[in-house]
Design a protein around this motif. Sequence first.
Motif, PDB file in Angstrom:
ATOM      1  N   GLY A  24       0.803  -1.282   0.208  1.00 48.18           N
ATOM      2  CA  GLY A  24       0.170  -0.013   0.108  1.00 48.18           C
ATOM      3  C   GLY A  24       0.882   1.433   0.137  1.00 48.18           C
ATOM      4  N   LEU A  25       1.922   0.979   0.024  1.00 50.68           N
ATOM      5  CA  LEU A  25       3.150   2.451  -0.027  1.00 50.68           C
ATOM      6  C   LEU A  25       4.179   2.069  -0.920  1.00 50.68           C
ATOM      7  N   GLY A  26       3.944   2.822  -1.869  1.00 54.27           N
ATOM      8  CA  GLY A  26       5.175   2.688  -2.817  1.00 54.27           C
ATOM      9  C   GLY A  26       5.075   1.837  -3.950  1.00 54.27           C
ATOM     10  N   ASP A  27       3.916   1.078  -3.984  1.00 52.25           N
ATOM     11  CA  ASP A  27       3.653   0.416  -4.767  1.00 52.25           C
ATOM     12  C   ASP A  27       2.686   0.567  -6.012  1.00 52.25           C
ATOM     13  N   THR A  28       2.275   1.967  -5.832  1.00 56.28           N
ATOM     14  CA  THR A  28       1.569   2.601  -6.852  1.00 56.28           C
ATOM     15  C   THR A  28       2.385   3.197  -8.063  1.00 56.28           C
ATOM     16  N   ALA A  29       1.717   3.338  -9.243  1.00 54.36           N
ATOM     17  CA  ALA A  29       2.359   3.524 -10.323  1.00 54.36           C
ATOM     18  C   ALA A  29       2.613   5.235 -10.433  1.00 54.36           C
ATOM     19  N   PRO A  30       4.005   5.395 -11.218  1.00 57.15           N
ATOM     20  CA  PRO A  30       4.131   6.934 -11.036  1.00 57.15           C
ATOM     21  C   PRO A  30       3.269   7.671 -12.087  1.00 57.15           C
ATOM     22  N   VAL A  31       2.822   9.033 -11.450  1.00 56.00           N
ATOM     23  CA  VAL A  31       1.939   9.838 -12.205  1.00 56.00           C
ATOM     24  C   VAL A  31       2.431  11.024 -12.363  1.00 56.00           C
ATOM     25  N   ALA A  32       3.633  11.450 -12.173  1.00 52.69           N
ATOM     26  CA  ALA A  32       4.247  12.661 -12.488  1.00 52.69           C
ATOM     27  C   ALA A  32       4.495  12.932 -13.998  1.00 52.69           C
ATOM     28  N   VAL A  33       4.618  14.266 -14.263  1.00 56.38           N
ATOM     29  CA  VAL A  33       4.969  14.376 -15.673  1.00 56.38           C
ATOM     30  C   VAL A  33       6.472  15.019 -15.743  1.00 56.38           C
ATOM     31  N   GLY A  34       6.663  16.258 -14.897  1.00 57.96           N
ATOM     32  CA  GLY A  34       7.904  16.690 -14.979  1.00 57.96           C
ATOM     33  C   GLY A  34       7.984  18.066 -14.183  1.00 57.96           C
ATOM     34  N   ALA A 122      -3.727   6.492  -5.965  1.00 55.13           N
ATOM     35  CA  ALA A 122      -2.364   6.499  -5.520  1.00 55.13           C
ATOM     36  C   ALA A 122      -2.075   7.438  -4.351  1.00 55.13           C
ATOM     37  N   ALA A 123      -2.536   8.573  -4.277  1.00 51.85           N
ATOM     38  CA  ALA A 123      -2.456   9.615  -3.143  1.00 51.85           C
ATOM     39  C   ALA A 123      -3.235   9.112  -2.093  1.00 51.85           C
ATOM     40  N   ALA A 124      -4.425   8.592  -2.343  1.00 52.48           N
ATOM     41  CA  ALA A 124      -5.215   8.167  -1.060  1.00 52.48           C
ATOM     42  C   ALA A 124      -4.666   6.700  -0.337  1.00 52.48           C
ATOM     43  N   ALA A 125      -4.108   5.884  -1.342  1.00 50.30           N
ATOM     44  CA  ALA A 125      -3.373   4.553  -0.997  1.00 50.30           C
ATOM     45  C   ALA A 125      -2.164   4.887  -0.183  1.00 50.30           C
ATOM     46  N   ASP A 126      -1.355   6.154  -0.356  1.00 50.12           N
ATOM     47  CA  ASP A 126      -0.117   6.526  -0.027  1.00 50.12           C
ATOM     48  C   ASP A 126      -0.298   7.642   1.327  1.00 50.12           C
ATOM     49  N   GLU A 146      -4.563  16.726   0.725  1.00 47.02           N
ATOM     50  CA  GLU A 146      -3.737  16.952   1.918  1.00 47.02           C
ATOM     51  C   GLU A 146      -2.873  16.007   2.480  1.00 47.02           C
ATOM     52  N   TRP A 147      -1.623  16.067   2.777  1.00 49.46           N
ATOM     53  CA  TRP A 147      -0.758  15.162   3.117  1.00 49.46           C
ATOM     54  C   TRP A 147      -0.696  15.244   4.590  1.00 49.46           C
ATOM     55  N   PRO A 148      -0.207  14.022   5.247  1.00 45.53           N
ATOM     56  CA  PRO A 148      -0.010  14.081   6.708  1.00 45.53           C
ATOM     57  C   PRO A 148       1.072  15.231   7.085  1.00 45.53           C
ATOM     58  N   GLY A 149       0.585  16.249   7.930  1.00 48.82           N
ATOM     59  CA  GLY A 149       1.446  17.303   8.235  1.00 48.82           C
ATOM     60  C   GLY A 149       0.798  18.494   7.841  1.00 48.82           C
ATOM     61  N   LEU A 186       6.767  11.966   5.210  1.00 53.58           N
ATOM     62  CA  LEU A 186       8.085  11.614   4.492  1.00 53.58           C
ATOM     63  C   LEU A 186       7.403  10.288   3.684  1.00 53.58           C
ATOM     64  N   ARG A 187       6.665   9.250   4.734  1.00 53.60           N
ATOM     65  CA  ARG A 187       6.545   8.150   4.226  1.00 53.60           C
ATOM     66  C   ARG A 187       5.586   8.338   3.116  1.00 53.60           C
ATOM     67  N   SER A 188       4.502   8.916   3.267  1.00 45.60           N
ATOM     68  CA  SER A 188       3.180   9.221   2.404  1.00 45.60           C
ATOM     69  C   SER A 188       3.814   9.779   0.933  1.00 45.60           C
ATOM     70  N   PHE A 189       4.719  10.875   1.305  1.00 44.95           N
ATOM     71  CA  PHE A 189       4.969  11.688   0.077  1.00 44.95           C
ATOM     72  C   PHE A 189       6.050  10.709  -1.006  1.00 44.95           C
ATOM     73  N   LEU A 190       7.026  10.412  -0.184  1.00 44.42           N
ATOM     74  CA  LEU A 190       7.942   9.580  -1.087  1.00 44.42           C
ATOM     75  C   LEU A 190       7.349   8.456  -1.802  1.00 44.42           C
ATOM     76  N   ALA A 191       6.246   7.865  -1.179  1.00 40.36           N
ATOM     77  CA  ALA A 191       5.629   6.684  -1.878  1.00 40.36           C
ATOM     78  C   ALA A 191       5.062   7.122  -2.971  1.00 40.36           C
ATOM     79  N   PHE A 192       4.186   8.249  -2.902  1.00 45.26           N
ATOM     80  CA  PHE A 192       3.301   8.625  -3.961  1.00 45.26           C
ATOM     81  C   PHE A 192       4.219   9.376  -5.016  1.00 45.26           C
ATOM     82  N   SER A 193       5.261  10.288  -4.807  1.00 42.61           N
ATOM     83  CA  SER A 193       5.998  10.812  -5.764  1.00 42.61           C
ATOM     84  C   SER A 193       7.225   9.888  -6.407  1.00 42.61           C
ATOM     85  N   HIS A 194       7.513   8.716  -5.713  1.00 42.27           N
ATOM     86  CA  HIS A 194       8.637   7.700  -5.943  1.00 42.27           C
ATOM     87  C   HIS A 194       9.926   8.759  -5.938  1.00 42.27           C
TER      88      HIS A 194
END
Length: 299
Positions: A24-34, A122-126, A146-149, A186-194
């Motif tokens: 559930g953390l870090g196993d979501t596909a990347p979605v960033a463009v640039g 992905a954001a919700a899963a992370d 909204e992210w933790p914090g 950190l755990r959430s955003f790093l997983a989402f952003s890869h």
Amino acid sequence: MQIRQAILSSLALAVYCVLGALPGLGDTAPVAVGAQYDSTHVYVSPQDVDRFVSSFIATFGGTASKTIALTVTPTPSTTEWRFITSPVGTLSVFGFTTPIPYPFGSERTGYLVTDMDAALQAAAADGADVIVTPFPDAVGRDAIVEWPGGLRMQLYWHTVAPSYPALATVPENRVYLSPSSASSFLRSFLAFSHGTVTSDEGRAPGIEIGEPTQTFRRIRIESSFGKMEALVTNGHLPYPYGRELMGYEVGDLDATLARARTSGVTVLDGPYDSDDRRAAIVTFPGGYIAEIHSARPHS
């Protein structure tokens, strides 16, 4: 002490890697463009839109769109909007002529994603909370998470994929966190952003947050969404620290500040030297506060 800090930083990096591998953390596909598609959201009064745009471009270079009156929220509202493309980052500038519907104005950035539904899943899963569900705009779809914090950001998707030139330097999203929320963020955003933690300094010089006699924890992150600097503090921050949204890297800080001053920018603190940077905190016409820095040569 230096050996102890090095060990702690190494352990922290290892923990990030382990947490990213959990189900559930870090196993979501990347979605960033640039990074050039991730815009800072700047809210100013309508009469300050053009002043801010002119000042920012005079300081950093770039171009801006013409002013357009738009509705950019899912409920009725009107804003004057201009878009800045510059070598140091892109900005969406909003001058609302109506009251701003909640929670707009609290999101600091807009991140372009390849697929809105996949990004929100992905954001919700992370670990993110979707506080504004997707709504249509003139060119695609938007949502706010909204992210933790407490960090809020907009995710957006365009019907027709945009094409912007690569940035000369990638801006840093400056995120202030409490010690109790840092790990979950950190755990959430790093997983989402890869993303990758490029440095984790447990005793960074306090001059970087306006407290030269203190130290704090400073974490730098890089991902396809761009750069981020997480500043973990006790919240005892003198103005304007904690109010700045972005850190902009330039080749020559003093020359940039000279251009900035002549275009209506006020230097609020600095310039100061700290570790690998020379930096200052400034405010642009309209009240937008930012950090500007240049690299210091390694000794």
